[in-house]
Write a protein that holds these residues in place. Structure first.
Motif, PDB file in Angstrom:
ATOM      1  N   LEU A  26      56.202  44.538 -23.954  1.00  0.00           N
ATOM      2  CA  LEU A  26      55.186  43.583 -23.518  1.00  0.00           C
ATOM      3  C   LEU A  26      55.163  42.371 -24.430  1.00  0.00           C
ATOM      4  O   LEU A  26      55.333  42.497 -25.651  1.00  0.00           O
ATOM      5  N   CYS A  65      50.590  39.799 -23.447  1.00  0.00           N
ATOM      6  CA  CYS A  65      49.843  40.542 -22.442  1.00  0.00           C
ATOM      7  C   CYS A  65      48.477  40.938 -22.986  1.00  0.00           C
ATOM      8  O   CYS A  65      48.303  41.150 -24.188  1.00  0.00           O
ATOM      9  N   LEU A  76      45.905  43.959 -22.502  1.00  0.00           N
ATOM     10  CA  LEU A  76      45.683  45.288 -21.954  1.00  0.00           C
ATOM     11  C   LEU A  76      44.185  45.564 -22.002  1.00  0.00           C
ATOM     12  O   LEU A  76      43.622  45.773 -23.080  1.00  0.00           O
ATOM     13  N   ALA A 106      43.862  50.372 -19.638  1.00  0.00           N
ATOM     14  CA  ALA A 106      45.204  49.936 -19.214  1.00  0.00           C
ATOM     15  C   ALA A 106      46.241  50.942 -19.697  1.00  0.00           C
ATOM     16  O   ALA A 106      46.178  51.436 -20.826  1.00  0.00           O
ATOM     17  N   PRO A 113      50.220  50.663 -18.800  1.00  0.00           N
ATOM     18  CA  PRO A 113      51.413  50.226 -18.071  1.00  0.00           C
ATOM     19  C   PRO A 113      52.490  51.313 -18.074  1.00  0.00           C
ATOM     20  O   PRO A 113      52.539  52.142 -18.986  1.00  0.00           O
ATOM     21  N   VAL A 147      58.245  49.568 -18.155  1.00  0.00           N
ATOM     22  CA  VAL A 147      57.990  48.196 -17.746  1.00  0.00           C
ATOM     23  C   VAL A 147      58.369  47.203 -18.841  1.00  0.00           C
ATOM     24  O   VAL A 147      58.232  47.484 -20.039  1.00  0.00           O
ATOM     25  N   ASP A 204      57.245  43.233 -19.428  1.00  0.00           N
ATOM     26  CA  ASP A 204      56.292  42.314 -18.808  1.00  0.00           C
ATOM     27  C   ASP A 204      55.841  41.263 -19.823  1.00  0.00           C
ATOM     28  O   ASP A 204      55.912  41.475 -21.044  1.00  0.00           O
ATOM     29  N   TRP A 208      46.606  43.809 -17.702  1.00  0.00           N
ATOM     30  CA  TRP A 208      46.623  45.144 -17.129  1.00  0.00           C
ATOM     31  C   TRP A 208      45.255  45.784 -17.353  1.00  0.00           C
ATOM     32  O   TRP A 208      44.665  45.651 -18.424  1.00  0.00           O
ATOM     33  N   GLU A 230      42.600  49.322 -15.624  1.00  0.00           N
ATOM     34  CA  GLU A 230      42.426  50.377 -14.627  1.00  0.00           C
ATOM     35  C   GLU A 230      41.216  50.072 -13.764  1.00  0.00           C
ATOM     36  O   GLU A 230      40.167  49.671 -14.264  1.00  0.00           O
ATOM     37  N   GLN A 242      46.207  51.417 -11.713  1.00  0.00           N
ATOM     38  CA  GLN A 242      46.550  50.367 -12.680  1.00  0.00           C
ATOM     39  C   GLN A 242      46.719  49.042 -11.951  1.00  0.00           C
ATOM     40  O   GLN A 242      47.454  48.957 -10.969  1.00  0.00           O
ATOM     41  N   ARG A 296      47.639  44.934 -12.217  1.00  0.00           N
ATOM     42  CA  ARG A 296      48.318  43.892 -12.995  1.00  0.00           C
ATOM     43  C   ARG A 296      48.037  42.540 -12.369  1.00  0.00           C
ATOM     44  O   ARG A 296      48.223  42.346 -11.157  1.00  0.00           O
TER      45      ARG A 296
END
Length: 276
Positions: free
Chosen positions: A242, A245, A247, A251, A253, A257, A259, A264, A266, A271, A273
């Protein structure tokens, strides 16, 4: 009869500058060092003796209420503005009301000094100011008597920067019109709008995703900033590769991933994004 309030945190807003981050939390609910911004301000107020606190809430009010332990929350379905938000407590202030902008992180704002100078001056409204640091913030100027001048008017003292800390007298609160209002619209009606200038103290506005990322790196490198270049909410579980990002709450991920520039979190067991 409700008890008088000693302090108020301005915590309502649309969260426009936070962009995607406002999809999961209002600004004052984001944490630094594991503590929501709302509670950073509340603890500073309590250290100054402001025992009974309130705040307003507009965006995702239930999520602000979840982190507002010990603070009376006033729902504000219709935004009332930087002055109108204090209508919630009009009539519930015995002497002065200490007010703080809840999207600011600071260590030990000098509320005691603000209260003392406000009382000495018998001011209607007092702002806590620091020398202007440069940048995009509107400069504040004062006359020789320490009166804050109207917006856009320069004077012999200044420029200064408003820190977000203020002391409101019951007289000032009584001048609030019904419905939305802004402080700058109210100021010409105040008998004595006072300014108290102090030395700069650790202070920063956390009003954009970039500001949150920078605050995490600078202030919480072992907590929210422990993944370099990213922000980790205390309930997040980082995985993958990441960069830049955020989170958010819960979160998680996927581990495979890769990213960048994303939020990110929940929501409803899924999840989510979103691009920053």
């Amino acid at each position: 009869m409700p008890e008088p309030l000693d302090g108020f945190l301005l915590a309502a807003g649309l969260g426009t500058r936070m962009g995607a981050l406002s999809a999961c939390l209002p600004k004052p609910a984001w944490t630094l060092r594991g503590k929501p911004l709302l509670q950073w301000g509340a603890e500073a107020l309590r250290r100054s003796g402001a025992a009974r606190l309130g705040c307003n809430a507009h965006l995702l009010p239930e999520r602000l209420r979840a982190v507002a332990g010990g603070i009376e929350v006033f729902d504000e379905p219709r935004l009332l503005g930087s002055a109108g938000g204090l209508l919630h407590v009009r009539g519930r202030v015995a002497s002065e009301l200490l007010v703080w902008n809840a999207d600011i992180w600071a260590e030990d704002p000098p509320f005691d000094l603000l209260r003392e100078r406000h009382r000495e001056a018998r001011a209607t409204l007092t702002w806590l100011l620091i020398p202007h640091p440069g940048g995009p913030w509107n400069p504040v100027w004062m006359d020789h008597e320490g009166r804050v001048l109207p917006k856009g008017v320069s004077g012999p003292w200044g420029p200064y920067h408003f820190t977000g800390a203020a002391a409101w007298s019951p007289e000032a609160l009584a001048l609030l019109p019904e419905g939305p209002s802004e402080v700058n619209d109210l100021r010409p009606r105040l008998p004595f709008h006072h300014g108290v200038v102090v030395e700069p103290f650790p202070w920063r506005e956390v009003g954009t995703p970039q500001a949150l990322l920078e605050a995490a790196a600078d202030l919480a490198p072992d907590a929210e900033g422990c993944l370099p270049g990213c922000y980790l909410h205390p309930t997040a579980r980082p995985a993958g590769r990441l960069a830049r990002c955020v989170l958010g709450p819960r979160a998680a991920p996927p581990s495979a991933v890769t990213d960048a520039d994303a939020l990110w979190f929940e929501e409803g067991g899924n999840q989510v994004r979103l691009g920053l």
